[in-house]
Design an enzyme around this catalytic site. Structure first.
Site, short mmCIF file in Angstrom:
data_model
loop_
_atom_site.label_atom_id
_atom_site.label_comp_id
_atom_site.label_asym_id
_atom_site.label_seq_id
_atom_site.Cartn_x
_atom_site.Cartn_y
_atom_site.Cartn_z
N ARG A 21 0.89 -1.50 0.13
CA ARG A 21 -0.38 -0.05 0.27
C ARG A 21 1.19 1.26 -0.39
O ARG A 21 0.47 1.76 -0.68
CB ARG A 21 -1.12 -0.64 1.40
N ASN A 39 -6.26 -2.63 2.64
CA ASN A 39 -6.85 -3.81 3.13
C ASN A 39 -7.85 -4.67 2.87
O ASN A 39 -8.82 -3.25 3.38
CB ASN A 39 -5.68 -4.09 3.86
#
Length: 96
Positions: A21, A39
């Site tokens: 990320r 997520n």
């Protein structure tokens, strides 16, 4: 302002807990995109990217490239692309 597109990428593979990320956020900011990378409970990462259509396409290409080429963390098995409607209330690119 020129044309703007918005796409959601659902990224499957070893992409949680490996810096994916953060890496995605850095690439999106370099491309001038807004959105987020977060997520999902099923182990995927959802990446929403909005901005110049060429920049969105470049991010998709980066997500699909071999990690040795891009130094991308993790291991991506698949990327599913879902076009969406642009939103006026987005700013920045965040990790969620």
């Amino acid at each position: 302002m020129g044309e703007v597109s918005r796409v959601t990428f659902f990224v499957r593979g070893r992409v949680q807990g490996v810096g994916f990320r953060w890496w995605t956020r850095a690439r999106a900011l370099e491309l001038g995109l807004v959105g987020h990378a977060r997520n999902l409970v099923d182990g995927r990462v959802e990446v929403v990217a909005q901005g110049d259509p060429d920049a969105v396409h470049q991010l998709e290409q980066l997500l699909r490239e071999e990690p040795t080429t891009t130094r991308r963390p993790g291991n991506i098995e698949s990327v599913v692309v879902q076009p969406g409607r642009t939103r006026e209330d987005l700013s920045g690119f965040v990790e969620g």
